[in-house]
Design an enzyme around this catalytic site. Structure first.
Site, PDB file in Angstrom:
ATOM      1  N   HIS A  41       0.786  -1.251  -0.113  1.00  0.00           N
ATOM      2  CA  HIS A  41      -0.146   0.126   0.193  1.00  0.00           C
ATOM      3  C   HIS A  41       0.836   1.163  -0.001  1.00  0.00           C
ATOM      4  CE1 HIS A  41      -2.530  -3.347   1.642  1.00  0.00           C
ATOM      5  NE2 HIS A  41      -3.413  -2.435   1.307  1.00  0.00           N
ATOM      6  N   HIS A  59      -3.979   3.095  -3.479  1.00  0.00           N
ATOM      7  CA  HIS A  59      -4.082   2.733  -2.133  1.00  0.00           C
ATOM      8  C   HIS A  59      -3.337   1.649  -1.889  1.00  0.00           C
ATOM      9  CE1 HIS A  59      -5.996   1.645   1.531  1.00  0.00           C
ATOM     10  NE2 HIS A  59      -6.476   0.495   1.051  1.00  0.00           N
ATOM     11  N   GLU A  99     -17.259  -3.651  25.068  1.00  0.00           N
ATOM     12  CA  GLU A  99     -16.494  -4.852  25.134  1.00  0.00           C
ATOM     13  C   GLU A  99     -15.263  -4.911  24.244  1.00  0.00           C
ATOM     14  OE1 GLU A  99     -19.743  -4.653  24.321  1.00  0.00           O
ATOM     15  OE2 GLU A  99     -20.857  -5.316  26.070  1.00  0.00           O
ATOM     16  N   HIS A 145     -27.907 -14.740  25.360  1.00  0.00           N
ATOM     17  CA  HIS A 145     -27.017 -14.467  26.412  1.00  0.00           C
ATOM     18  C   HIS A 145     -26.360 -15.803  26.892  1.00  0.00           C
ATOM     19  CE1 HIS A 145     -28.750 -10.484  26.681  1.00  0.00           C
ATOM     20  NE2 HIS A 145     -28.101 -10.178  27.647  1.00  0.00           N
TER      21      HIS A 145
END
Lengths: 666, 666
Positions: B29, B260, B409, B471
């Site tokens: 890149h 890129h 999280e 859950h």
């Protein structure tokens, strides 16, 4: 009775049903339903376009309780407005095994539950997908058939999750102005005050992504109504910041984290009864209040009848297309188109990467199946997901069929879930296989809900080469196969690729992941077969020249290695068969007889996959050799990597010979 | 030569090295290194506090290239400023197998690579963790020893990823004012213009979360310098929006996605040479320019010497503590404290959930190990991660030891990676096991980098009950075990829990996940043993009364079921042994003899775990029975669920008997 008193008692019904159900279950979250009862009452009694007796009306407004732990809010609303699935008995059985009223709203348990929520941030992103689907369907079928709002209630949890930023930025960019999100701004999270962990100015944050925002007292019914009307008129998606008290009405616990996720206890509930002047027993709803609610539930009956009439009056072809798309049936022409394409492949035997084969398959599919909506998380040219038929979707062009999701893998997955839930569309979206890690919470929900979402995951092994271990999946096939109700396809060539695509499209209740190579692969299915062989999950792609001594099981890019190893072993006098394994999960569903025949009785069994062994005991015994990866990959040219990690024809041959020798030694 | 000319040629060195290396590798890149060369040149030549000859100087500024695909920017800087690991030969070997210059920066490959980046959004979040660690260490050891900046370059990809919002909101809330992020605002992503997928006002977004923001021309050296100085003086974290041209200097490809991720090609490189008046050959850096860079690399030599002197002059106890923490050694008192605690457990035989046992273990550990930094993603009371020693960390109190991460999280995991990378601290953080899905990209990087991060994951099975399938983890143990270099511990009682905690702390190069129950469990290790039995991964927790006919392998909450099943089988005359399996990965590392002895020779082997079977072929043969889960869980009280899913003592006994009968039939 004033409008305000009527509102108050209707809202209080939700509060007491929620308190009572949580108390009875001795488990659950009363705080949110009590706090958001006023918002929900205004929305459901005055604005939401829905018909409890015809809950699947395609043009209904969608309501997503993103803060899914407040499930009693939703169950109360469904019961009160007259959805047949949710009875008072169901509410009494809240959180009990087998009841429709699970701890969190579970899609499929009852009509009116538009999506499964609980994992935070998913619901608001599903809502974005639904709102996108509405605009896409509107562009296809017109204002008469598709013209509805999508509402969602989100809490601080949803807004702190990173996925919400992906959702917000995407919705703002797409100007999804029929999306209206209520932020239940109660200042409380499980750990305590929101101040413990956040000080974001949420309105400024939403506005930075092009949203309209409003701020109101979330207990003022008229303010709520006014905000909804303003939001409906906006040319942007709207976030309404609603200041609320969590556990509103509970005299001592209101406004604290004590009311978030535990039963209030009999004493506090009785105190709440007094405070709210509610003389009724547990689960007792006076008939005049229930009547108010049921009347509210009838509000859209006429609108639905008018819609049905419009549908009847729709030109037959458009109506047929709409009905078919909503039913989720595939167009009749697909099978023929695929058969023709497979014949062409058998003639031409292309050498192509399976990501390219996927593009070729999609070119056929997208030509026949107008309801596919493609996309990629900013890897369009690498994922090969855009075909000639798919113009970009943008705020200015919802008749497009290709979504530039941006670098938002998780958001893409949850938006696709929302589109699939909405109905009428079949979403597929792409990134690199390694980044299924980013999508995983939403992929799990595709599986749990049983949605037809297709994940196109390219660059599926160390075969991607120089990008190195951060980009090379080694554990991802195993990790995805671990998810229940999820097909993981790893096709070996162009023919298997289109067969896997066909299976993915036909799979109405199970999402699929297609794991596709970056590198070019030879054709392994050289002869035309009308039958979709991938349907069996595993099949003999090359027989042995005699009673087989060796069976090689391989997937994807390693099938061609297995075929070369077979030649070498045959040349050495060891009859060898090769089993291609495009899908473990489909193989598991076959009859014992089929499975046993495919495993076969050869002395030696070998598995080959450029990934870890975990899960291969579906085919292998503990002592059978496996040629694959034992740890992370490395950066380097592809040939160097396969050599370095010992995934070669020679390695397969030598493992077979070694194993044979060991068995012969006894 | 003017300062400006000097800057220009230094920056161009980066551009040409990057172009040349990508061209030679025919992969990589070039766009970002060319676009961000000016920012990096100003930072590294005038501001970054680092000493290439002492790259591990604890008080160096940290530099994180969050946009890791631009790795040649970092390699160029390290080579040019004189880091010995990165030679010109290494740069010539860019992206080749075995080179230090991997496709993306890989932590551990070379000094100066502060973290592994490539998966977008991780680097900026690691940087937040480093900046947090700096403040925590500063509060502990004082300004003299710890006082540095953390810089990061992030692209649009990093900022679109949801995790970046978690990072930004957290950093703003914590007022991490020594964190300075450059946004390489080049308007281009892989798919094309950023406009395709995003229209976020990034400055407004950062400001909404309490950041200082600046906007500059990212090619104006003095503007860059001025912005850095302003940022250094801010009392908030700073985001500098740097307008840049991707592929700056390449005449035809500049400012497009063509530059890129692909080599520019010889023609474009030659055209760039002309455009930038750079007459030098590939990889040829004129000595006067290299001299400028090497001189810049010496800039902080004096500062480092002064720091060493301050360290020498630091009071002995503080200095010893600092040195030990930086080395990563555990305090001497830990072993004794754990032994004493284990004796107490053997006496008291507590019946406790392992999440509670973990809290008890942490109470011991945190009393002896001051460098632990606890936390939870808003489930403190459920995860049991806060002990008496751990005051909350806040913008006003960095001497605290407990982080309220908020409902973030993924951010928590990547912030912990950043803290572990910084050194001097041992982070542990918690959520529910099912939400490891949200953390997974960062957990994988803990493993790939080999960091001591401890994931405390409670509510580890259907045993959590009413919250239901969203859950309840069923596939998560398998999915985590699939990650290379990751210990998944599932302790069975309080004794195993503290042993697993000890192993996690001692494991310097492998992260750990502790899977812990919500529900109470009896003590299964009733006698005191000084030896850490969990170290073996699996061990016989109860022998058979005679030559064993049945062996039951179980983990965590199912070990007590196995012990009861053993009693029942023994009563029926079937000698049965029970093997507790707290950690598959440690078992795999044992000698063949040990593994063989643990597997044993009993006729029947059974595995028991309230999760899917995948991975259990470590212990079981294909036909051996397994008692566990086959799909998603359900909402209901715990006892109903274990009964419903058939994970019971009776089921184990009956499976053993059935298998015995089948074997006896032959």
């Amino acid at each position: 009775m004033t409008q305000s008193e009527k509102h108050e008692r209707m809202a209080n019904t939700i509060r007491f049903l929620s308190m009572d159900a949580v108390e009875q279950a001795n488990s659950g979250h009363p705080g949110l339903p009590m706090g958001a009862a006023d918002i929900a009452t205004v929305l459901f009694s005055r604005y939401l376009k829905h018909d409890p007796k015809n809950p699947n009306w395609p043009d209904r407004d969608r309501f997503v309780l993103s803060a899914g732990h407040g499930s009693m809010l939703l169950y109360s609303l469904l019961y009160l407005t007259g959805y047949e699935d949710i009875t008072l008995d169901e509410i009494r059985s809240f959180r009990q095994l087998g009841s429709k009223t699970a701890g969190h709203p579970e899609y499929g348990h009852a009509a009116g539950i538009e999506t499964t929520t609980g994992p935070l941030g998913q619901g608001i992103t599903n809502a974005v997908g639904m709102a996108l689907a509405e605009r896409l369907m509107n562009a296809r079928y017109g204002e008469d058939l598709v013209d509805h709002y999508t509402y969602s209630i989100a809490g601080d949890g949803c807004l702190m999750e990173g996925i919400s930023q992906e959702a917000i930025a995407f919705a703002g960019h797409m100007k999804l102005n029929k999306l209206i999100v209520f932020w239940d701004n109660n200042g409380i999270t499980i750990d305590g005050s929101v101040d413990l962990s956040d000080s974001t100015d949420q309105r400024a944050r939403f506005e930075a992504s092009g949203w309209n925002t409003l701020a109101i007292d979330g207990h003022d019914a008229e303010a709520i109504a006014d905000a909804i009307e303003k939001a409906q008129a906006s040319d942007k998606p709207t976030m309404i910041a609603c200041t609320t008290e969590i556990g509103r009405g509970a005299p001592t616990k209101v406004g604290t984290n004590k009311v978030h996720g535990s039963p209030l206890g009999a004493e506090e509930i009785n105190a709440t009864r007094k405070a709210l002047s509610w003389p009724h027993e547990s689960f007792d709803i006076p008939s005049e209040i229930l009547d108010d609610w049921r009347l509210a539930g009838l509000r859209s009956t006429k609108a639905r009848a008018a819609w049905e009439e419009r549908l009847q009056n729709t030109e037959a072809e458009l109506r047929g297309a709409f009905d078919r798309a909503i039913r989720g049936d595939l167009p009749g022409g697909l099978e023929t188109a695929i058969a023709d394409y497979k014949k062409k492949l058998a003639d031409e035997k292309p050498k192509a990467a399976t990501r390219k084969s996927s593009e070729m398959a999609l070119e056929v599919i997208n030509g026949v199946v107008p309801e596919t909506i493609g996309g990629s998380a900013d890897l369009t040219g690498s994922n090969n997901t855009k075909t000639s038929q798919t113009d970009p979707v943008s705020a200015e062009n919802f008749s497009g069929r290709y979504v530039y999701y941006g670098i938002r893998e998780h958001g893409m997955a949850a938006i696709m879930n929302g589109m699939a839930l909405h109905g009428g569309l079949i979403p597929y979206g792409a990134t690199f296989l390694v980044f299924t890690d980013y999508c995983r919470p939403a992929m799990r929900l595709s599986s749990l809900m049983g949605l037809r979402v297709v994940y196109v995951m390219t660059h599926d092994s160390i075969g991607l080469g120089e990008d190195g271990p951060t980009h090379q999946p080694v554990e991802h096939l195993a990790a995805l196969r671990a998810i229940p109700n999820h097909y993981v396809f790893r096709p070996a060539d162009a023919c298997e690729t289109v067969e896997c695509w066909q299976l993915a499209l036909e799979s109405r209740d199970t999402p699929s992941t297609l794991a596709l190579t970056r590198q070019g692969l030879p054709t392994v299915r050289v002869d035309f077969e009308d039958e979709n062989m991938c349907r069996y999950g595993a099949y003999e792609v090359e027989t042995a020249s005699a009673e087989p001594v060796v069976t090689i099981f391989a997937t994807g890019s390693e099938v061609s290695l297995a075929l070369k190893a077979r030649e070498a072993l045959e040349a050495k006098g060891q009859p060898t068969r090769v089993v291609s394994v495009p899908c473990f999960e489909l193989f598991e569903k076959q009859s014992d007889a089929y499975k046993s025949a495919i495993r076969g009785n050869s002395k030696v069994r070998i598995g080959v996959e450029a990934a870890i062994r975990q899960g291969w005991d579906l085919f292998l015994d503990r002592d059978d050799p496996f040629i694959g990866m034992n740890g992370f990959g490395a950066s380097g040219p592809i040939d160097d990597l396969f050599e370095h990690f010992g995934i070669t024809v020679d390695a397969i041959v030598s493992a077979a010979e070694k194993r044979l020798a060991a068995l012969d030694r006894g």
